[in-house]
Write a protein that holds these residues in place. Sequence first.
Motif, short mmCIF file in Angstrom:
data_model
loop_
_atom_site.label_atom_id
_atom_site.label_comp_id
_atom_site.label_asym_id
_atom_site.label_seq_id
_atom_site.Cartn_x
_atom_site.Cartn_y
_atom_site.Cartn_z
N ALA A 170 0.83 -1.21 0.00
CA ALA A 170 0.00 0.00 0.00
C ALA A 170 0.86 1.26 0.00
N TRP A 171 1.95 1.25 0.76
CA TRP A 171 2.81 2.42 0.83
C TRP A 171 3.45 2.70 -0.53
N ASN A 172 3.92 1.68 -1.20
CA ASN A 172 4.57 1.87 -2.49
C ASN A 172 3.57 2.14 -3.61
N SER A 215 4.19 8.52 0.63
CA SER A 215 5.22 9.49 1.03
C SER A 215 4.98 10.85 0.40
N LYS A 216 4.58 10.88 -0.86
CA LYS A 216 4.29 12.15 -1.54
C LYS A 216 3.00 12.76 -1.02
N TYR A 217 1.98 11.96 -0.82
CA TYR A 217 0.69 12.49 -0.38
C TYR A 217 0.74 12.96 1.06
N PHE A 218 1.55 12.33 1.89
CA PHE A 218 1.72 12.80 3.26
C PHE A 218 2.31 14.20 3.27
N THR A 270 -6.80 11.09 -0.35
CA THR A 270 -7.14 10.63 -1.70
C THR A 270 -6.21 9.53 -2.19
N ALA A 271 -5.18 9.21 -1.43
CA ALA A 271 -4.21 8.21 -1.88
C ALA A 271 -4.83 6.81 -1.92
N GLY A 293 -4.05 0.62 3.69
CA GLY A 293 -3.92 2.04 3.34
C GLY A 293 -4.69 2.92 4.29
N ALA A 294 -5.91 2.52 4.68
CA ALA A 294 -6.69 3.30 5.64
C ALA A 294 -6.00 3.37 6.99
N THR A 295 -5.39 2.27 7.41
CA THR A 295 -4.67 2.26 8.69
C THR A 295 -3.47 3.19 8.65
#
Length: 302
Positions: free
Chosen positions: A76-78, A83-86, A253-254, A272-274
């Motif tokens: 989910a992170w990749n 990282s960009k959306y955070f 939105t990610a 992803g939600a977590t």
Amino acid sequence: MTTVIAPSDLARGTEYSGSRPKRHLGTHLILLVLAVMWLLPLGWSLYTALRPIESTNQNGYFSVGGPYNFDNFVTAWNQGGFSKYFLNSVTITVPAVLLTLFLSSLMAFAVSRVNWKFNITLLIMFTAGNLLPPQVLAAPLFQMFKHLNLPYWFSDSGTLLNTYISVIAVDTAFQIGFCTFVLSNYMKALSSDLTEAALVDGAGIWRQYWSIIMPLCRPAFAALGTLEVIFIYNDFFWPLLFIQSGDRLPVTTAINNLQGVFLSNYNLLAAGATITVIPTLVIYLLLQRQFVAGLTLGSSKG
């Protein structure tokens, strides 16, 4: 045997039945049920995120057992580009929260610590603004931002659309009424002798606000800051309306990037939600004591 009740117990309103105080089992039971209701979705999302999709396809989502790992979180992170959306969420949330707290503190000081003709009227107007649904102003705000021409060195769209400033301005405008209402009530609970003594010593309005009232409002700022970070960080509507460029959208939105075309991997979506919940949870845990103090201080006088 004679039961002796201390005066301090009577002052606290302790109820006695014989020699033992009554236990509010009903209240504790309701609080326990509410806590389970709030924590159950989060716990179930975390449990689902730790299970591979193959395990749930074979045994079902309501099954127990099977392998557990963090592969869904890594994927989910990749895949979601968190990282960009955070970073986008931080760019929107931090200025919006700081502006909201600063502007609302100015207004709260004016309506609570300064006696003038329109202080109650303005407080009512700011409070009434919270009753207006944000969706009602979506179309007017979109058209206003669309027709507000700006130089291209400031905005690559030539307008306020597709900029962080539009989202920050709207979030600040919609949150400032709530913060003004809370801070004004908090400032009213502070002793008027503080500002009167400062006025005798020659301190002006700005000095009273910045050097006396603001330091005393730190618990309230901590409580409101925690709430505002959660509100603005979790906002999905305004960024999706004003920002068209996908690389500028916030982290809320990610999760759309984890949606499949024909099928959805709900284990991946749960991971992803977590991930999106973690920053607000960390902020709350760090400011938990100040948050509780800000909600309780000023609630009573004496």
